[in-house]
Design an enzyme around this catalytic site. Sequence first.
Site, PDB file in Angstrom:
ATOM      1  N   LYS A 169       0.832  -1.209   0.000  1.00 43.71           N
ATOM      2  CA  LYS A 169       0.000   0.000   0.000  1.00 43.71           C
ATOM      3  C   LYS A 169       0.871   1.266   0.000  1.00 43.71           C
ATOM      4  O   LYS A 169       0.573   2.255  -0.686  1.00 43.71           O
ATOM      5  CB  LYS A 169      -0.925  -0.056   1.225  1.00 43.71           C
ATOM      6  CG  LYS A 169      -1.609   1.227   1.601  1.00 43.71           C
ATOM      7  CD  LYS A 169      -2.633   1.685   0.592  1.00 43.71           C
ATOM      8  CE  LYS A 169      -3.239   3.003   1.055  1.00 43.71           C
ATOM      9  NZ  LYS A 169      -4.036   3.652   0.036  1.00 43.71           N
ATOM     10  N   LYS A 238       1.928  11.233   5.548  1.00 51.01           N
ATOM     11  CA  LYS A 238       2.181  10.075   6.421  1.00 51.01           C
ATOM     12  C   LYS A 238       2.582   8.852   5.599  1.00 51.01           C
ATOM     13  O   LYS A 238       3.560   8.171   5.902  1.00 51.01           O
ATOM     14  CB  LYS A 238       0.911   9.804   7.238  1.00 51.01           C
ATOM     15  CG  LYS A 238       0.966   8.618   8.149  1.00 51.01           C
ATOM     16  CD  LYS A 238       0.003   7.497   7.841  1.00 51.01           C
ATOM     17  CE  LYS A 238      -1.320   7.783   7.249  1.00 51.01           C
ATOM     18  NZ  LYS A 238      -2.134   6.657   6.872  1.00 51.01           N
TER      19      LYS A 238
HETATM   20  P1  NAD Z   1     -10.413  10.333   8.640  1.00 52.05           P
HETATM   21  O1  NAD Z   1      -9.549  11.239   9.428  1.00 52.05           O
HETATM   22  O2  NAD Z   1     -11.452  10.884   7.738  1.00 52.05           O
HETATM   23  O3  NAD Z   1     -11.176   9.313   9.629  1.00 52.05           O
HETATM   24  C1  NAD Z   1     -10.594   8.764  10.761  1.00 52.05           C
HETATM   25  C2  NAD Z   1     -11.704   8.488  11.774  1.00 52.05           C
HETATM   26  O4  NAD Z   1     -11.096   7.879  12.920  1.00 52.05           O
HETATM   27  C3  NAD Z   1     -12.417   9.751  12.266  1.00 52.05           C
HETATM   28  O5  NAD Z   1     -13.814   9.582  12.180  1.00 52.05           O
HETATM   29  C4  NAD Z   1     -11.954   9.887  13.708  1.00 52.05           C
HETATM   30  O6  NAD Z   1     -12.923  10.489  14.560  1.00 52.05           O
HETATM   31  C5  NAD Z   1     -11.702   8.430  14.073  1.00 52.05           C
HETATM   32  N1  NAD Z   1     -10.794   8.274  15.215  1.00 52.05           N
HETATM   33  C6  NAD Z   1      -9.592   8.848  15.409  1.00 52.05           C
HETATM   34  N2  NAD Z   1      -9.074   8.431  16.580  1.00 52.05           N
HETATM   35  C7  NAD Z   1      -9.967   7.561  17.115  1.00 52.05           C
HETATM   36  C8  NAD Z   1      -9.988   6.796  18.311  1.00 52.05           C
HETATM   37  N3  NAD Z   1      -8.980   6.845  19.194  1.00 52.05           N
HETATM   38  N4  NAD Z   1     -11.072   6.020  18.563  1.00 52.05           N
HETATM   39  C9  NAD Z   1     -12.105   5.968  17.680  1.00 52.05           C
HETATM   40  N5  NAD Z   1     -12.140   6.680  16.527  1.00 52.05           N
HETATM   41  C10 NAD Z   1     -11.075   7.464  16.250  1.00 52.05           C
HETATM   42  O7  NAD Z   1      -9.410   9.385   7.845  1.00 52.05           O
HETATM   43  P2  NAD Z   1      -9.694   8.569   6.490  1.00 52.05           P
HETATM   44  O8  NAD Z   1      -9.449   9.464   5.325  1.00 52.05           O
HETATM   45  O9  NAD Z   1     -10.971   7.830   6.644  1.00 52.05           O
HETATM   46  O10 NAD Z   1      -8.460   7.556   6.539  1.00 52.05           O
HETATM   47  C11 NAD Z   1      -8.429   6.460   7.455  1.00 52.05           C
HETATM   48  C12 NAD Z   1      -7.269   5.552   7.053  1.00 52.05           C
HETATM   49  O11 NAD Z   1      -7.494   5.073   5.720  1.00 52.05           O
HETATM   50  C13 NAD Z   1      -5.908   6.256   7.029  1.00 52.05           C
HETATM   51  O12 NAD Z   1      -4.927   5.391   7.490  1.00 52.05           O
HETATM   52  C14 NAD Z   1      -5.712   6.599   5.562  1.00 52.05           C
HETATM   53  O13 NAD Z   1      -4.342   6.713   5.217  1.00 52.05           O
HETATM   54  C15 NAD Z   1      -6.384   5.416   4.889  1.00 52.05           C
HETATM   55  N6  NAD Z   1      -6.907   5.686   3.539  1.00 52.05           N
HETATM   56  C16 NAD Z   1      -7.608   6.823   3.252  1.00 52.05           C
HETATM   57  C17 NAD Z   1      -8.079   7.042   1.959  1.00 52.05           C
HETATM   58  C18 NAD Z   1      -8.871   8.280   1.589  1.00 52.05           C
HETATM   59  O14 NAD Z   1      -9.100   8.490   0.384  1.00 52.05           O
HETATM   60  N7  NAD Z   1      -9.316   9.101   2.523  1.00 52.05           N
HETATM   61  C19 NAD Z   1      -7.859   6.063   0.962  1.00 52.05           C
HETATM   62  C20 NAD Z   1      -7.182   4.891   1.290  1.00 52.05           C
HETATM   63  C21 NAD Z   1      -6.706   4.712   2.585  1.00 52.05           C
END
Ligand code: NAD
Length: 302
Positions: A169, A238
């Site tokens: 990834k 990141k």
């Molecule tokens: P985001 O910041 O939108 O969502 C993260 C969620 O986690 C939030 O709702 C937050 O409130 C919650 N959270 C944080 N700490 C927490 C805790 N201690 N307990 C419970 N909930 C908690 O992030 P995202 O864009 O959804 O990305 C999430 C993961 O997926 C990341 O690792 C990112 O790199 C990966 N990712 C994102 C995308 C994208 O297009 N956004 C695509 C592929 C992978």
Amino acid sequence: MRLGFVGLGSMGLHMARRLCDAGHELVVFDLNDAAVQTLVDAGAKRADSVSELANQVECGLVCLPTPDIVDTVLIGEGGLGAGSVRTIVDLSTSGPSAAQRIGAELGRRGIRLVDAPVSGGTIGAEAGTLTIMISGEDAAYHDVRLALEAIGKNLFYLGGQPGLAQLMKLINNTLCAVSAISAFEGLVLGAKAGLDPQTMLDVINVSSGQSFATSIKIPQCVVNRSFPPRFTSALLDKDVRLCLAEAERLGVTMPISQQTRQFIAFALSQGYGDQDYGNLIKIFEGWAGTQFGTQTAQEPVA
Ligand code: NAD
């Protein structure tokens, strides 16, 4: 198998909803109560903490922003790894080192970790067309496969070695970052010289400069100046940092990715961290004194 889901953000909200829609019994938790309520409305059961959730399910899925948060939620005090959960699926991009360390600790507690980072963005998460890269014990993958099939379309099992899927990834996202940033600078050059933005994309997308950035990201989010919030620059930073750390650990030199990392680090210093990475084209536009594309009357793509 009753499932738990922690992390209902840009990606997790859609994934959890798809699990509900596919008929899985789901318990959810997020620090953001509005996101939890959305899932409760879709049929999920609310937990008020990670530990409450951990005692109600056999399998927990997480989609959390950073390796530190994944660490806390999985193996911290009152975390997922302290309850009745026997299998944990990490859908976050948390990097191979974290996967290996967390997987080893969970293993000592008799819990199996399936590494399952995803690609395809929020649109893919909503449509259930994500690519899912998977590593971990074969039998554990077998047990969670049905749930993963509700989330993604392209499932790749990369073997039992912990962290391999995470590395895959990181390579993908670093390529994505390099190609997006280089597309931004090339397109700003063309705009300054008077080339039409859409025509440039049309040419590139049937030529050898084509990439995810030119065929999907820029047409959907940049050329129409809609910049919808999908994937923050901080999360992209990141991923590239984690990739370069792994490259350094393995003695692999990645000078092009390093340049990209420096550019993204500069963008973060200018306040772009919370913004979708499509906005980074504005830095090149500022330097060049020009703009690529114009706002259209159309509704921005969600
Ligand atoms: P985001 O910041 O939108 O969502 C993260 C969620 O986690 C939030 O709702 C937050 O409130 C919650 N959270 C944080 N700490 C927490 C805790 N201690 N307990 C419970 N909930 C908690 O992030 P995202 O864009 O959804 O990305 C999430 C993961 O997926 C990341 O690792 C990112 O790199 C990966 N990712 C994102 C995308 C994208 O297009 N956004 C695509 C592929 C992978």
